[in-house]
Design an enzyme around this catalytic site. Structure first.
Site, PDB file in Angstrom:
ATOM      1  N   GLU A 207       4.934  -2.655 -44.994  1.00 58.32           N
ATOM      2  CA  GLU A 207       4.189  -3.661 -44.245  1.00 58.32           C
ATOM      3  C   GLU A 207       2.917  -3.043 -43.664  1.00 58.32           C
ATOM      4  OE1 GLU A 207       6.184  -5.157 -40.745  1.00 58.32           O
ATOM      5  OE2 GLU A 207       5.009  -7.008 -40.772  1.00 58.32           O
TER       6      GLU A 207
ATOM      7  N   GLU B  17      -1.026   0.066 -29.677  1.00 58.57           N
ATOM      8  CA  GLU B  17      -0.541   1.021 -28.671  1.00 58.57           C
ATOM      9  C   GLU B  17       0.777   1.635 -29.139  1.00 58.57           C
ATOM     10  OE1 GLU B  17      -1.719  -1.981 -28.085  1.00 58.57           O
ATOM     11  OE2 GLU B  17      -3.438  -1.625 -26.768  1.00 58.57           O
TER      12      GLU B  17
HETATM   13  C1  LIG Z   1      -0.740 -13.979 -34.784  1.00 56.02           C
HETATM   14  C2  LIG Z   1       0.633 -13.436 -34.568  1.00 56.02           C
HETATM   15  C3  LIG Z   1       1.630 -13.713 -35.482  1.00 56.02           C
HETATM   16  C4  LIG Z   1       2.929 -13.254 -35.275  1.00 56.02           C
HETATM   17  N1  LIG Z   1       3.907 -13.595 -36.187  1.00 56.02           N
HETATM   18  C5  LIG Z   1       5.187 -13.213 -35.947  1.00 56.02           C
HETATM   19  C6  LIG Z   1       6.242 -13.628 -36.810  1.00 56.02           C
HETATM   20  O1  LIG Z   1       6.011 -14.311 -37.812  1.00 56.02           O
HETATM   21  N2  LIG Z   1       7.509 -13.278 -36.500  1.00 56.02           N
HETATM   22  C7  LIG Z   1       7.797 -12.499 -35.424  1.00 56.02           C
HETATM   23  O2  LIG Z   1       8.957 -12.179 -35.230  1.00 56.02           O
HETATM   24  N3  LIG Z   1       6.820 -12.095 -34.572  1.00 56.02           N
HETATM   25  C8  LIG Z   1       5.528 -12.440 -34.803  1.00 56.02           C
HETATM   26  N4  LIG Z   1       4.524 -12.044 -33.928  1.00 56.02           N
HETATM   27  C9  LIG Z   1       4.888 -11.321 -32.705  1.00 56.02           C
HETATM   28  C10 LIG Z   1       4.460  -9.867 -32.698  1.00 56.02           C
HETATM   29  O3  LIG Z   1       5.316  -9.105 -33.454  1.00 56.02           O
HETATM   30  C11 LIG Z   1       4.412  -9.434 -31.217  1.00 56.02           C
HETATM   31  O4  LIG Z   1       3.302 -10.081 -30.657  1.00 56.02           O
HETATM   32  C12 LIG Z   1       4.269  -7.962 -31.019  1.00 56.02           C
HETATM   33  O5  LIG Z   1       5.430  -7.332 -31.345  1.00 56.02           O
HETATM   34  C13 LIG Z   1       3.896  -7.619 -29.566  1.00 56.02           C
HETATM   35  O6  LIG Z   1       4.782  -8.192 -28.667  1.00 56.02           O
HETATM   36  P1  LIG Z   1       4.287  -9.100 -27.447  1.00 56.02           P
HETATM   37  O7  LIG Z   1       3.343 -10.073 -27.987  1.00 56.02           O
HETATM   38  O8  LIG Z   1       5.469  -9.587 -26.732  1.00 56.02           O
HETATM   39  O9  LIG Z   1       3.440  -8.135 -26.534  1.00 56.02           O
HETATM   40  P2  LIG Z   1       4.006  -7.127 -25.454  1.00 56.02           P
HETATM   41  O10 LIG Z   1       5.046  -6.278 -26.055  1.00 56.02           O
HETATM   42  O11 LIG Z   1       4.300  -7.843 -24.212  1.00 56.02           O
HETATM   43  O12 LIG Z   1       2.730  -6.217 -25.221  1.00 56.02           O
HETATM   44  C14 LIG Z   1       1.590  -6.628 -24.480  1.00 56.02           C
HETATM   45  C15 LIG Z   1       0.593  -5.505 -24.484  1.00 56.02           C
HETATM   46  O13 LIG Z   1       1.152  -4.332 -23.889  1.00 56.02           O
HETATM   47  C16 LIG Z   1       1.106  -3.243 -24.773  1.00 56.02           C
HETATM   48  N5  LIG Z   1       2.283  -2.400 -24.685  1.00 56.02           N
HETATM   49  C17 LIG Z   1       3.575  -2.765 -24.834  1.00 56.02           C
HETATM   50  N6  LIG Z   1       4.378  -1.692 -24.722  1.00 56.02           N
HETATM   51  C18 LIG Z   1       3.565  -0.632 -24.520  1.00 56.02           C
HETATM   52  C19 LIG Z   1       3.793   0.767 -24.342  1.00 56.02           C
HETATM   53  N7  LIG Z   1       5.000   1.284 -24.392  1.00 56.02           N
HETATM   54  N8  LIG Z   1       2.712   1.567 -24.158  1.00 56.02           N
HETATM   55  C20 LIG Z   1       1.458   1.049 -24.144  1.00 56.02           C
HETATM   56  N9  LIG Z   1       1.198  -0.268 -24.300  1.00 56.02           N
HETATM   57  C21 LIG Z   1       2.231  -1.089 -24.492  1.00 56.02           C
HETATM   58  C22 LIG Z   1       1.037  -3.880 -26.134  1.00 56.02           C
HETATM   59  O14 LIG Z   1       0.499  -3.001 -27.068  1.00 56.02           O
HETATM   60  C23 LIG Z   1       0.171  -5.081 -25.883  1.00 56.02           C
HETATM   61  O15 LIG Z   1      -1.171  -4.731 -25.895  1.00 56.02           O
HETATM   62  C24 LIG Z   1       3.225 -12.476 -34.129  1.00 56.02           C
HETATM   63  C25 LIG Z   1       2.206 -12.189 -33.230  1.00 56.02           C
HETATM   64  C26 LIG Z   1       0.927 -12.656 -33.424  1.00 56.02           C
HETATM   65  C27 LIG Z   1      -0.137 -12.336 -32.419  1.00 56.02           C
END
Ligand SMILES: Cc1cc2nc3c(=O)[nH]c(=O)nc-3n(C[C@H](O)[C@H](O)[C@H](O)COP(=O)(O)OP(=O)(O)OC[C@H]3O[C@@H](n4cnc5c(N)ncnc54)[C@H](O)[C@@H]3O)c2cc1C
Lengths: 356, 396
Positions: free
Chosen positions: B249, B381
């Protein structure tokens, strides 16, 4: 001086209340990529607060405040991501009407009864304003770009060239011979206007027209800088709130250093932006004004883009406030001078100062 | 065996490239191509399925699947050529998670019955799959997911919520990670479960994104009964099942294709706006051009090494995703900045040409659609954390 400080504190205070109420109302939500007409009820309420005539002289029924006071108001508007063309449809046209010393028109602007738009820009990425539209025999023909807040019945203040040099004339947007191509912006819309022999009323001519436009652009730039600075601050505050509350890996996101350090860097840029626009508001010189607009344009776009990232997928939703900040940052960051062009203007102004 | 039963993997690379190029030129609908208005255009729904069926009919579907599963059985190197040609022809992207993720997972870890039932239905688009991993409280920390599946006789009963599920509203099925047990490590006790979206108890709510499109969704499960036979791999071993394909991926997300489209738009804008004599703009453009040029070389080198080794990509491929997505950010930001007032527009705008015809552009759309690439499939990140730990040996 002290009187002015107190007045500004009051102005900010009342603005906070009004804008917070508006932000909580359903009308505050903006649709993406759809041109939006100005909310006339809201405009009238802004008129009642005296905001539309803030800068107009008392002789014309205005409050005769210095432009720094209007910038304070714009800073508060930015903090509430106010998606309304205040700079476009109140501040900039008012500078022209003040110069034209036209009491009747000023009264219409102040009351909010008539909408005014300043149609000045000849083309993208340039301050050229008096070449793309020509006045002859009392009629104008040509083009104007990026004219904001044009609505049915609006009065357009059009910058044109004539045999006697530059001029600013008045035409009604409904007049025969005008065609408009509209695109969406965060605060409403931009129009690309074409004029084909449109009958007009002269307002200003010669250096008077040039100076009026220069002061309208300068006021616009200053307010845009203050607006962007306030907006960046609010966007960072919302982001900090989110990071303090959102947990992943059993910790708050705010506790990850790569996250918190970025927030600190954003904060430093916002402090820079505010320091510069406040000096520009008092000094009013070309160099500090250009520096203010350059700094604020860069800072706001950068802060908002980073805020998307730090909100994760939530930041990519229409629902999240970040998108509203970001769209406004794009609008006021790229209109009235992009960061790059404003840095160049700053450089020229500095060179000119050194030579003087 | 694919429908034509030809083995294109045996072809000479150059012949293979020429044949695919000719096929795309003949069959791909011109009106669905990526263009300056929609440089990262994606297809979904019927147009996507139609195109996939055209590929299928001519034996060009599922390049990475083995021939005995109905795919093309291409080597990794030929898959790269395949993707290069799609990019070259401006073919819109399709998020076909059945083909790219679920199929290979079933082939590797599924039962023979699962292969027999699901694979042909993926190929003919009777089944369209979406990925249900993320939850409101399980994003970067995916292993903390809570949607539960409890065994009740021959069925699992699923309760909970998925979010950000791309194209759930265009899909017929969802593959999920669900919690089937509680163990010391949260990665344990997760299972990989296939669910038909028509099952009673499922509801889907689209979420509008920053570009104004309803691409992702929330999916709710309320006492959804799923046959036990829909489990892929062992019970509680879903984390391992899902992780098996992550490397690939990241390779595909690291493709320079999107950045290439964004740069082409930037180069065109420079001409359109008459900025060729602007030293500052040209210096920035030169930087971006050089960055993309160099990155293409790094990408090929990394992919060649994977092809030569015959092994699955290692954690080092996280660097591809990080660099490519951030380059895409910089490119789309450049396009907005040189667009000046056009960059202030939200949506369509006609950009007047200095010496060329007007062009329709939407600088907002390209800026927005580039944003999530640094967020999904493991935010940058998190990728940097992986690189720091596994490649550099930086200790936590
Ligand atoms: C357009 C789009 C399509 C998607 N499609 C799918 C899908 O089809 N199926 C699916 O299952 N998921 C999907 N996702 C979800 C995607 O996998 C998650 O958005 C991703 O894993 C990040 O999780 P979160 O959005 O909850 O952000 P969070 O985990 O809440 O993170 C928020 C911010 O904090 C940062 N952060 C988090 N942990 C740390 C750390 N330890 N150190 C430093 N920074 C950190 C992150 O990098 C980010 O910038 C999609 C997301 C998007 C935006």
């Amino acid at each position: 001086m002290q009187e002015m400080d107190e007045f500004i504190a009051m102005l900010r205070d009342s603005a906070e209340g009004f804008l917070a109420d508006f932000q909580a109302s359903p009308g505050a939500k903006t649709e993406i990529a759809v041109p939006r007409p100005l909310n006339r009820e809201l405009w009238t309420a802004m008129a009642e607060l005296g905001w539309l005539g803030l800068l107009l002289p008392e002789s014309q029924g205005g409050l005769a405040l210095p432009v720094s006071a209007a910038a304070e108001l714009a800073d508060v508007m930015g903090r509430y991501r106010f998606p309304v063309p205040y700079i476009e449809a109140a501040i900039m046209p008012a500078q022209i009407l003040a110069a034209a010393d036209n009491e009747a028109l000023a009264a219409e602007l102040i009351s909010g009864e008539t909408l005014f738009s300043l149609a000045w820009q000849d083309r993208a990425g340039s301050d050229a304003a008096f070449a793309a539209c020509v006045l002859s025999d009392g009629q104008i023909s040509g083009q104007k770009s990026f004219v904001a807040a044009v609505e049915p019945g609006s009065q357009l203040l059009v910058c044109v060239s004539s045999v006697n040099g530059p001029a600013i004339v008045l035409v009604n947007s409904d007049a025969d011979g005008i065609t408009a191509q509209r695109s969406a912006t965060a605060s409403g819309s931009f129009c690309q206007l074409s004029f084909d022999k449109v009958t007009c009323t002269p307002l200003l001519a010669g250096t008077g027209a040039e100076q009026a436009l220069a002061s309208a652009i300068a006021a616009g730039r200053l307010l845009a800088s203050a607006f962007l600075s306030g907006l960046s601050r609010a966007c960072l505050r919302d982001t900090v709130d989110y990071l303090n509350q959102r947990q992943q890996f059993g910790r708050k996101l705010s506790s990850f250093q790569s996250v918190s350090h970025r927030c600190v860097d954003m904060h430093i840029h916002i402090e820079l932006a505010e320091a510069v626009w406040r000096v520009a508001a008092e000094a009013g010189d070309e160099a500090s004004l250009s520096a203010a607009k350059a700094r604020a344009s860069d800072t706001a776009q950068d802060v908002c883009r980073q805020a998307v990232q730090l909100h994760g997928a939530m930041g990519f939703t229409e629902e999240c406030s970040v998108g509203e900040y970001l769209r406004l940052a794009l609008q006021y960051g790229n209109w009235l001078g992009s960061a790059k062009s404003m840095r160049r203007a700053f450089q020229s102004a500095r060179t000119a100062e050194a030579l003087a | 065996m694919n429908s034509l039963n030809v083995n294109r993997d045996e072809m000479d690379d150059a012949d293979f490239r020429a044949e695919f190029r000719a096929f795309l030129a003949e069959h791909y609908p011109a009106e669905l191509k990526q263009d300056f208005h929609r440089p990262f255009r994606r297809l979904r729904g019927e147009p996507a399925n139609d195109w996939q069926r055209t590929l299928q009919k001519h034996g060009w579907r599922a390049p990475a699947w083995p021939r005995e599963s109905g795919g093309m059985g291409l080597s990794f190197r030929k898959q790269l050529i395949y993707h290069e040609e799609l990019e070259h022809a401006g073919v819109a992207r399709i998020i076909d998670l059945g083909e790219t993720q679920l199929g290979p997972t079933i082939i590797k870890m599924g039962s023979p019955e699962q292969s027999e039932y699901y694979l042909p239905r993926i190929l003919n688009c009777e089944h369209v799959w979406c990925q249900g991993y993320s939850e409101p409280n399980a994003g970067s920390d995916l292993a903390s997911l809570r949607t539960s599946a409890e065994l009740d006789g021959d069925e699992f009963v699923v309760n909970g919520q998925k979010i950000w599920t791309t194209h759930a509203n265009d899909s017929t099925h969802i593959f999920t990670l669900v919690r089937t047990g509680k163990f010391e490590k949260k990665q344990q006790g997760i299972s990989f479960l296939l669910i038909d979206l028509d099952t009673p108890g499922i509801s889907i709510r689209p979420i509008i994104n920053l570009a104004g499109e309803d691409e992702f969704c929330e999916v709710f499960f309320e006492n959804v009964r799923v046959p036990k036979a829909n489990l892929v791999g062992e019970l509680h071993q879903g984390w391992t099942v899902a992780k098996a394909l992550l490397g690939y991926e990241r390779v595909w997300i690291g493709s320079p294709a999107l950045a290439g489209k964004a740069l082409a738009l930037g180069e065109h804008l420079v001409q359109q706006l008459g900025l060729e004599d602007d030293r500052g703009v040209m210096d920035e453009l030169a930087q971006l051009q050089a960055d993309l040029h160099d990155y293409r070389l790094l990408y090929s080198r990394t992919c060649d090494a994977i092809a030569d080794s015959g092994k699955a990509p290692g954690p080092e491929v996280s660097m591809l995703k990080v660099y490519a997505s951030e380059l895409l950010h910089r490119l789309t930001e450049f396009n907005v900045e040189i667009g000046a007032e056009y960059g202030a527009v939200v949506g369509d705008v006609e950009i007047g040409g200095v010496s060329t015809a007007d062009m329709q552009a939407d600088l907002y759309w390209q800026l927005m659609m580039a944003r999530p690439v640094t967020i999904f499939a493991g935010a940058n990140e998190i990728q940097r954390d992986i690189l720091a730990k596994t490649v550099l040996g930086l200790q936590a």
